[in-house]
Design an enzyme around this catalytic site. Structure first.
Site, PDB file in Angstrom:
ATOM      1  N   SER A  16      -7.293  -5.206   1.815  1.00  0.00           N
ATOM      2  CA  SER A  16      -6.574  -4.096   2.608  1.00  0.00           C
ATOM      3  C   SER A  16      -7.502  -3.320   3.463  1.00  0.00           C
ATOM      4  O   SER A  16      -6.826  -2.289   4.192  1.00  0.00           O
ATOM      5  CB  SER A  16      -5.997  -3.058   1.366  1.00  0.00           C
ATOM      6  OG  SER A  16      -5.066  -3.500   0.502  1.00  0.00           O
ATOM      7  N   LYS A  67      -5.553  -2.778   6.975  1.00  0.00           N
ATOM      8  CA  LYS A  67      -4.856  -1.614   7.245  1.00  0.00           C
ATOM      9  C   LYS A  67      -5.574  -0.828   8.411  1.00  0.00           C
ATOM     10  O   LYS A  67      -4.669   0.147   8.835  1.00  0.00           O
ATOM     11  CB  LYS A  67      -4.373  -0.952   6.045  1.00  0.00           C
ATOM     12  CG  LYS A  67      -3.724  -1.613   5.199  1.00  0.00           C
ATOM     13  CD  LYS A  67      -3.106  -0.804   3.734  1.00  0.00           C
ATOM     14  CE  LYS A  67      -2.086  -1.550   2.954  1.00  0.00           C
ATOM     15  NZ  LYS A  67      -2.952  -2.616   2.117  1.00  0.00           N
ATOM     16  N   SER A 110      -2.778   2.839   0.055  1.00  0.00           N
ATOM     17  CA  SER A 110      -3.054   1.527   0.362  1.00  0.00           C
ATOM     18  C   SER A 110      -1.582   0.579   0.048  1.00  0.00           C
ATOM     19  O   SER A 110      -1.692  -0.171  -0.423  1.00  0.00           O
ATOM     20  CB  SER A 110      -4.209   0.731  -0.378  1.00  0.00           C
ATOM     21  OG  SER A 110      -4.543  -0.593   0.189  1.00  0.00           O
TER      22      SER A 110
END
Length: 501
Positions: free
Chosen positions: A138, A141, A334
């Site tokens: 993640s 992102k 997230s």
């Protein structure tokens, strides 16, 4: 014989008067006694009742407040965090390496790479395989955040609208990219639920009443803003089943969750239809008093309202939270679904398709335009759930540096989205043990977690007041090994405590 005094004649008169009074009292006492008793009873009662008619007694004057409770005569000087001093000492690379190197150790299999830079100069202070491409989880992102803020702008909002349908008695709910819709009233203090379907339905009824509409209504939904597969084939079926992500549409409630408080488990498989069904229910309630009936079934619009020849009449609209607020939510929580939507919207804003391929292309293009090298970057999604993504620690360190200290001030909007160690977001339960407690409240970083992948990329201000950016990525790690997250957190804590001269 004693000579009488001058007072005796007066005393004789008193005695004579008493001799006459006592018999008289005896004669009248039976009739006087009830009156005396009545007075005895009434007077105390009157004293008790009188305050109710006269009001409470005036309170005694309050004593003066102590000095520490007195209003200040003058205001204290404003205080806050001092701006970073670019003359603060830059840590020695050898000292930073000596601090971080022994801490960044895998628990079991796998290995960590990492890079630390001075934010203002870009000087590399620690480099362990920093240019090696890795699965980033993640942390990806962060790249999506840069693309969204650059292409859309921090103040951009997405509009969900209701327009006249192609046939009489039809209204079309048009998705404009807001997947944080709430079922109830709009709430401007929220990010998720900023725009509410109940409010949108009430506005629609007002417009229909003003137009003299009556009879039964049918709700259609237009989700044509996004194209291509709604579910990325690169995502593991187990992750989809666990609720890590869902098929992606340009409108959804609660980031495509049935309940915003439940972040695991089954999710709507067609969030556009789910929204349309809730909107129809709200429209039915709001329209009942106006004599409007609403059909139970909803269906997709046969025509793409947004790309048709003539513009249909807009009945009502509701706007999302700002892009800056959505990016912050995406990073703090997230949120995979929101990341995928923001990537597609970045592509649409640049004139590209609202698809997965459009999103990955838009992210790469925006990074390059921001002056960040994209060499070696491979993207198969924009949320980081796919194992096929490849990004290096150097890329992430440069992205964080660009956000925190680069020339494009629009990217500063992402800073609030970095979770704070031990306090917020995906770092709220970390940094509680003795070896990492010094980093609590100081380290701000985006986490990344997959089965064999852990990552942490963010920034700290060291003990000398120097802003440092970093990225640490572990691949091939032993699943569930407790020491791996601690290793990341210890390395970041060492940077926060570093006076590495």
């Amino acid at each position: 014989m004693t000579k009488p005094t001058a007072a005796e004649p007066w005393l004789d008169r008193v005695r004579h008067g008493l001799r006459g009074t006592v018999p008289a009292l005896k004669r009248f006492w039976p009739s006087v006694l009830p009156a005396v008793l009545l007075v005895v009873l009434i007077v105390p009662g009157a004293l008790l009742v009188a305050p109710g008619f006269l009001g409470p007694e005036a309170p005694a004057p309050a004593p003066p407040a102590p000095e520490w409770q007195q209003p200040p005569a003058t205001l204290s000087p404003a205080r806050g965090l001092a701006p970073l001093d670019d003359s603060a000492d830059v840590p020695l690379a050898s000292s930073v390496t000596a601090q971080v190197e022994p801490l960044l150790k895998a628990d079991g299999g796998g290995s960590f790479t990492g890079l630390v830079q001075d934010a203002l100069t870009g000087q590399v202070l620690f480099d362990r395989g920093g240019s090696e491409s890795r699965v980033p989880a993640s942390n990806l992102k962060l790249l999506t955040a840069v693309a969204a803020l650059r292409s859309l702008g921090p103040e951009r909002r997405f509009t969900t609208s209701v327009v006249q349908g192609p046939e009489a008695g039809q209204v079309v709910l048009v998705g404009g990219g807001d997947v944080l819709l709430g079922a109830g009233e709009s709430n401007g203090d929220l990010v998720m639920g900023h725009a509410g379907l109940a409010t949108l339905a009430a506005r629609t009824v007002e417009a229909l009443k003003a137009a003299g509409t009556n009879g039964e209504l049918r709700v259609l939904v237009d989700d044509s803003l996004f194209t291509g597969p709604a579910l990325n084939p690169a995502w593991e079926s187990g992750d989809v089943a666990a609720g890590e992500v869902a098929p992606v549409y340009p409108l959804a409630m609660n980031s495509a969750r049935y309940d915003p408080a439940v972040t695991t488990g089954p999710r709507p498989q067609d969030s556009a239809v789910t929204v349309a069904e809730e909107f129809a229910a709200r429209l039915r309630t709001a329209g009942a008093a106006a004599g409007l009936a609403v059909a139970a079934a909803v269906e997709h619009s046969p025509l793409a309202v947004q790309s048709g020849g003539g513009e249909p009449a807009v009945l009502a609209e509701a706007e999302s939270a700002t892009m800056a607020e959505q990016v912050d939510l995406m990073l703090q929580a997230s949120d995979n679904y929101l990341a995928e939507v923001l990537g597609r919207m970045a592509s649409v804003a640049a004139g590209g398709p609202g698809s997965n391929d459009g999103a990955t292309t838009a992210v790469r293009a925006q990074l390059a335009d921001a002056g960040i090298s994209v060499e070696g970057i491979k993207l198969v999604d924009v949320c980081g759930l796919a194992m096929g993504n490849q990004v290096s620690a150097r890329h992430f360190s440069e992205v964080v540096r660009t956000i925190a200290a680069g020339a494009d001030s629009r990217l500063r909007a992402a800073l609030n989205g970095f979770p704070v160690a031990g306090l917020t977001g995906t770092l709220d339960t970390r940094y509680g043990e003795d070896s990492t407690a010094r980093g609590a409240g100081l380290v701000r970083a985006k986490t990344g977690t997959l089965n064999t992948v852990l990552a942490l990329s963010g920034y700290v201000v060291d003990a000398d007041g120097r802003l440092l950016v970093f990225s640490f990525i572990g691949n091939g790690l032993t699943p569930g090994a407790a020491g791996n997250k601690v290793a990341l957190d210890r390395a970041a804590t060492a940077l926060a405590a570093c006076g590495c001269r």
